[in-house]
Write an enzyme that holds these catalytic residues in place. Sequence first.
Site, short mmCIF file in Angstrom:
data_model
loop_
_atom_site.label_atom_id
_atom_site.label_comp_id
_atom_site.label_asym_id
_atom_site.label_seq_id
_atom_site.Cartn_x
_atom_site.Cartn_y
_atom_site.Cartn_z
N GLY A 199 0.83 -1.21 0.00
CA GLY A 199 0.00 0.00 0.00
C GLY A 199 0.86 1.26 0.00
O GLY A 199 1.84 1.33 0.74
N THR A 204 4.27 2.38 5.55
CA THR A 204 2.87 1.93 5.61
C THR A 204 2.11 2.84 6.57
O THR A 204 2.67 3.24 7.60
CB THR A 204 2.74 0.46 6.09
OG1 THR A 204 1.37 0.22 6.46
CG2 THR A 204 3.61 0.14 7.30
N ARG A 247 -5.77 -2.45 8.72
CA ARG A 247 -5.82 -3.89 8.41
C ARG A 247 -6.16 -4.71 9.64
O ARG A 247 -7.31 -4.98 9.88
CB ARG A 247 -4.51 -4.38 7.79
CG ARG A 247 -4.68 -5.74 7.10
CD ARG A 247 -3.39 -6.25 6.54
NE ARG A 247 -2.87 -5.39 5.51
CZ ARG A 247 -3.18 -5.48 4.22
NH1 ARG A 247 -4.00 -6.41 3.83
NH2 ARG A 247 -2.67 -4.67 3.35
N ASP A 258 4.86 -5.16 5.92
CA ASP A 258 5.25 -6.54 6.25
C ASP A 258 5.27 -7.48 5.03
O ASP A 258 6.14 -8.35 4.93
CB ASP A 258 4.42 -7.12 7.41
CG ASP A 258 2.93 -7.01 7.17
OD1 ASP A 258 2.51 -6.45 6.14
OD2 ASP A 258 2.17 -7.50 8.02
N ASP A 307 2.24 -0.83 11.90
CA ASP A 307 2.16 -2.14 12.54
C ASP A 307 3.47 -2.92 12.47
O ASP A 307 3.48 -4.13 12.62
CB ASP A 307 1.02 -2.97 11.89
CG ASP A 307 1.22 -3.13 10.39
OD1 ASP A 307 2.09 -2.45 9.81
OD2 ASP A 307 0.48 -3.92 9.79
N ASP A 344 -0.17 1.90 8.41
CA ASP A 344 -0.70 1.09 9.52
C ASP A 344 0.11 1.17 10.82
O ASP A 344 -0.40 0.84 11.89
CB ASP A 344 -0.81 -0.38 9.10
CG ASP A 344 -1.76 -0.58 7.94
OD1 ASP A 344 -2.64 0.28 7.74
OD2 ASP A 344 -1.63 -1.61 7.24
N ARG A 371 0.95 -4.97 -5.11
CA ARG A 371 1.07 -6.17 -4.26
C ARG A 371 1.25 -7.32 -5.24
O ARG A 371 0.30 -7.71 -5.92
CB ARG A 371 -0.20 -6.36 -3.43
CG ARG A 371 -0.52 -5.17 -2.51
CD ARG A 371 -1.64 -5.53 -1.55
NE ARG A 371 -2.27 -4.37 -0.95
CZ ARG A 371 -1.80 -3.71 0.12
NH1 ARG A 371 -0.68 -4.08 0.68
NH2 ARG A 371 -2.46 -2.68 0.62
O1 F6P Z 1 -1.67 -1.55 4.59
C1 F6P Z 1 -2.26 -0.33 4.26
C2 F6P Z 1 -3.73 -0.50 4.02
O2 F6P Z 1 -4.27 0.75 3.66
C3 F6P Z 1 -4.53 -1.11 5.17
O3 F6P Z 1 -4.81 -0.19 6.19
C4 F6P Z 1 -5.75 -1.61 4.46
O4 F6P Z 1 -6.35 -2.68 5.16
C5 F6P Z 1 -5.19 -2.09 3.13
O5 F6P Z 1 -3.96 -1.40 2.95
C6 F6P Z 1 -6.05 -1.84 1.93
O6 F6P Z 1 -5.41 -2.39 0.83
P1 F6P Z 1 -5.81 -2.09 -0.68
O7 F6P Z 1 -5.42 -0.67 -0.99
O8 F6P Z 1 -5.01 -3.06 -1.46
O9 F6P Z 1 -7.29 -2.27 -0.77
#
Ligand code: F6P
Length: 323
Positions: free
Chosen positions: A11, A126, A172, A103, A130, A128, A72
């Site tokens: 992300g 990120t 997440r 991660d 985390d 997050d 990703r």
């Molecule tokens: O890891 C960052 C994040 O924004 C999380 O908070 C969220 O759950 C996820 O990515 C959303 O992913 P995507 O943009 O692939 O829908």
Amino acid sequence: MKRIGVFTSGGDAPGMNACIRAIVRTAVYYGLEVYGIRRGYNGMIKGDIFKMESITVSNIIQKGGTLLKSARSKEFLTKEGRQAAYEQLKAHGIEGLVAIGGDGTFTGANIFYEEYGIPTIGAPGTIDNDLYGTDYTIGYDTAVNTALDAIDKIRDTADSHERVFFVEVMGRDSGYIAIPCAIGGGAEIVMIPETDTSIDFVIEQLRAGWSRSKTSFIVIVAEGDEEGSATEIAAKVSQQIPNMDARVTILGHVQRGGAPTAADRMLASQLGIACVEGLMAGRTNEMAGIINRELVYTPFIETITKQKLINPNFTKMVDILSV
Ligand code: F6P
């Protein structure tokens, strides 16, 4: 080491550009060549690789998103994908890598290093927050401030219409974004995956508030909460309090964009420099981070397997501050 590659993966997060800039400029400063790899591991596999100069990163420190694009990658999860990525790096003469991501990015980097031994250092990028091995990740501060700004606006409507708002923030499976949003946004209740907050407790808190003549409420729900999404939680509460005037707001990807805050630009710049200096000092398979204001390098395996715990006092703070 003469030539390094840099990429962003997973992300996107505000401050990734500031980090890319710091990596490129540090490489130039020390006389290294630096190549940008577009679209994370997907670009590595495809050989979407280009030479970067100091000028390539001019005028990006203030921009959200990532100049290098992000993805990703499913292909990198396969042995064939990683083999193709290795062949491309070899063909481009890349001897070291800087990975900016979370991660998933470091899980990939860890396997890749074990298989092919290309020295790699990571920068935690990120929203997050985390990742074990750093107090803050690049993008977190901006995301929290973006969410907080939205929550302040929602509060106006909650107050005018005397409503209960269930506001879902990202993360997440972590409550790091939710906690400062709840404390800083003056929320009455916070629900995060790390602690059990039952629907009964939510109902008790709402009833207690109404009995004290409170007329509006903000409930912050982190993604991944054990009671479900904000929509599911609002439905469960409404079932027991049918006359409650409730609304749900999912802040979503608005939290991932925008100009990075000063704190994120500073962190990204510091860690970008640390990544290149770490590689030059012979470090590998580690993430650069800041803990208690000190620069530290933590093995990827620890950043992805160890949990960064949330101080339990923070949820108690929300209870204390909403009486
Ligand atoms: O890891 C960052 C994040 O924004 C999380 O908070 C969220 O759950 C996820 O990515 C959303 O992913 P995507 O943009 O692939 O829908």
